[in-house]
Design a protein around this motif. Sequence first.
Motif, short mmCIF file in Angstrom:
data_model
loop_
_atom_site.label_atom_id
_atom_site.label_comp_id
_atom_site.label_asym_id
_atom_site.label_seq_id
_atom_site.Cartn_x
_atom_site.Cartn_y
_atom_site.Cartn_z
N LEU A 128 0.83 -1.21 0.00
CA LEU A 128 0.00 0.00 0.00
C LEU A 128 0.86 1.26 0.00
N PHE A 129 2.12 1.10 0.41
CA PHE A 129 3.00 2.26 0.55
C PHE A 129 4.22 2.21 -0.36
N VAL A 130 4.68 1.02 -0.70
CA VAL A 130 5.85 0.84 -1.57
C VAL A 130 5.38 0.07 -2.79
N GLY A 131 5.18 0.75 -3.91
CA GLY A 131 4.52 0.14 -5.05
C GLY A 131 5.39 -0.78 -5.88
N SER A 132 6.67 -0.47 -6.02
CA SER A 132 7.54 -1.24 -6.91
C SER A 132 7.73 -2.66 -6.41
N SER A 133 7.44 -3.64 -7.26
CA SER A 133 7.58 -5.04 -6.89
C SER A 133 9.04 -5.38 -6.57
N SER A 134 9.95 -4.94 -7.42
CA SER A 134 11.37 -5.26 -7.21
C SER A 134 11.93 -4.54 -6.00
N ALA A 135 11.51 -3.27 -5.78
CA ALA A 135 12.00 -2.52 -4.62
C ALA A 135 11.56 -3.19 -3.32
N LYS A 136 10.32 -3.65 -3.26
CA LYS A 136 9.85 -4.34 -2.05
C LYS A 136 10.61 -5.63 -1.82
N TRP A 137 10.83 -6.38 -2.89
CA TRP A 137 11.50 -7.67 -2.72
C TRP A 137 12.98 -7.48 -2.37
N ALA A 138 13.57 -6.38 -2.83
CA ALA A 138 14.94 -6.06 -2.44
C ALA A 138 15.04 -5.82 -0.94
N LEU A 139 13.96 -5.30 -0.36
CA LEU A 139 13.91 -5.05 1.08
C LEU A 139 13.51 -6.30 1.87
N LEU A 140 12.44 -6.96 1.41
CA LEU A 140 11.87 -8.06 2.17
C LEU A 140 12.56 -9.39 1.92
N GLY A 141 13.04 -9.60 0.68
CA GLY A 141 13.65 -10.88 0.33
C GLY A 141 14.79 -11.29 1.25
N PRO A 142 15.75 -10.41 1.52
CA PRO A 142 16.87 -10.80 2.39
C PRO A 142 16.45 -11.12 3.82
N ILE A 143 15.23 -10.78 4.20
CA ILE A 143 14.72 -11.12 5.53
C ILE A 143 13.87 -12.38 5.45
N PHE A 144 12.90 -12.39 4.54
CA PHE A 144 11.97 -13.51 4.43
C PHE A 144 12.67 -14.81 4.00
N VAL A 145 13.48 -14.73 2.95
CA VAL A 145 14.06 -15.95 2.38
C VAL A 145 14.95 -16.69 3.38
N PRO A 146 15.97 -16.05 3.99
CA PRO A 146 16.80 -16.77 4.96
C PRO A 146 16.00 -17.22 6.18
N MET A 147 15.04 -16.40 6.63
CA MET A 147 14.22 -16.75 7.79
C MET A 147 13.47 -18.05 7.55
N LEU A 148 12.83 -18.16 6.38
CA LEU A 148 12.04 -19.35 6.10
C LEU A 148 12.91 -20.55 5.73
N MET A 149 14.09 -20.29 5.16
CA MET A 149 15.01 -21.40 4.92
C MET A 149 15.39 -22.10 6.23
N GLN A 150 15.53 -21.31 7.28
CA GLN A 150 15.86 -21.89 8.59
C GLN A 150 14.68 -22.65 9.19
N LEU A 151 13.47 -22.38 8.65
CA LEU A 151 12.29 -23.11 9.08
C LEU A 151 12.00 -24.31 8.17
N GLY A 152 12.88 -24.53 7.17
CA GLY A 152 12.71 -25.65 6.25
C GLY A 152 11.86 -25.33 5.03
N ILE A 153 11.55 -24.04 4.81
CA ILE A 153 10.74 -23.62 3.66
C ILE A 153 11.65 -23.09 2.56
N SER A 154 11.41 -23.52 1.34
CA SER A 154 12.30 -23.18 0.23
C SER A 154 12.13 -21.72 -0.20
N PRO A 155 13.17 -21.15 -0.81
CA PRO A 155 13.05 -19.81 -1.40
C PRO A 155 11.98 -19.73 -2.48
N ASP A 156 11.75 -20.86 -3.19
CA ASP A 156 10.75 -20.88 -4.26
C ASP A 156 9.35 -20.63 -3.70
N LEU A 157 9.03 -21.28 -2.57
CA LEU A 157 7.72 -21.11 -1.95
C LEU A 157 7.59 -19.70 -1.36
#
Length: 518
Positions: free
Chosen positions: A407-436
Amino acid sequence: MNNNNQAGVPSGPIARFLNFVERIGNKLPDPAIIFLFAMLLIWVCSWWLSGVSFEAIDPRTGQAIVVNNLLEGDSLASFLSSMVKTFTGFAPLGVVLVAMLGVGVAEHSGYINTGLKLMLKVTPKQLLTPSVILVAIVSHTATDAGYVLVIPLAGVIFFAAGRHPLVGIAAAFAGVSGGFGANFIPSGIDPLLQSFTQSAAQIINPDMSINPLNNWAFTSASSLFIVLLGWYITDKIIEPRLKNTPLNEDTQNLPAFDEAKSDERRAFFIASSVMIAGLVLLAFVSAPADSAMRSADGSLTNFRSPLMQSIVPLIFLLFWIPGAVYGFTVGTFKTSKDMIDAMSTAMSGMAYYIVMAFFCALFIAAFSKSNLGALMAIEGAQLLKAMELPSAVTVVGIIFLTGFVNLFVGSSSAKWALLGPIFVPMLMQLGISPDLTQAAYRIGDSSSNIITPLMPYFPLVVVYCQKYVKDTGIGTLIALMIPYSIAFMIGWSIFLLGYWALGIPLGLDASYVYPALP
């Protein structure tokens, strides 16, 4: 536009809620003024928070995130000195204006009018809604083409079919923007997101690689799901609500959609043949491995390839050329001045959008420079991580958090540049793949696009609606799109969980778990 107390309009709790949203939304100031006030609010918040020390780490820099004070002297001087560049560099502005120059020629020559007559003749009326939504979803392949072509044409098509044009605009907007994460045709967004996902995954596993089409099967299946869900919402919720909404008086000046005459069919065939010849020539030029239309790595669909960079000029040419050929063949254009007049008329209709784009560009630039959007995204992701929820609940939490940040950050790539480095490693440690994780992100990134006025193309859609209902405001459009947004967010999340439970492949070389099973 107000549908309250109109005979034949649904009066249940959903309708009352949407009418409430519309009334409140339309009491807001003009969108241009909203962007101005929002920018001033960002300035004040940046000053207030600039002295606060945050522990959250900015994944882009590896340092603690800092809010930049936009009210200090250097920032204000930079704002003034770069104001013109900020406006002229606002990406949607050039996209819209260049494309509309070509579309204006095709529209005023009668080329589009005749094409719609012929299309409506062969398209069953009951399949009009899903056809529009499907075309809207596929338009993602051509970057922003859906916003400048599919959405306005959907209004014309529905009007020609005797249905309310705002219904068509809403359906197309839902497909183009709300269904942005669904497409069965690979596009530039796939390798773009994959690059951020892979970099984030390598924080945990430096040797890990991600296939650019790791979500292709899921986005393909999602296309069918979004078409069916959008079809139901359009015909069962949106159309009944708009049933008695009056159109502008000047709609009688819109083209009449009677049977295409023989000379119109002949001119359309000639013009379309010219357009097809141009597409064949483009394919011939792009096919060789060493084509100048390819990027350095030989890709045609990469965002860095000259072909993808040329989408908007190609839209201009692929409408301007057949529009001119049609006009001179059928006689609607007598001289070159007639063609230029058509382009001028198209630009005159964009005057209001240009004003809104000016303030929108300034707001988005201020929001980006302040780092407030990044702070919201990172703090929200850290909160989700600290909650330590079950895997399925965490995945749904990512979807909803992404939808909120969107709702506040419209760019898809800009959001993923921010959230990806947090979400992806966090879920990998929970056994969830980066693809999911990436698939979940795409759902949240899409679902709330259609209800935020801060999305750069939102004001343009308001302008499209005002062509038919002049008092359309932000509240009108939000009220139209809320049913889609809520249904997409909830329904698509359930669809992903079911897809996951059945173990259907997400895409090429993709898995659901980390480490991937052999």
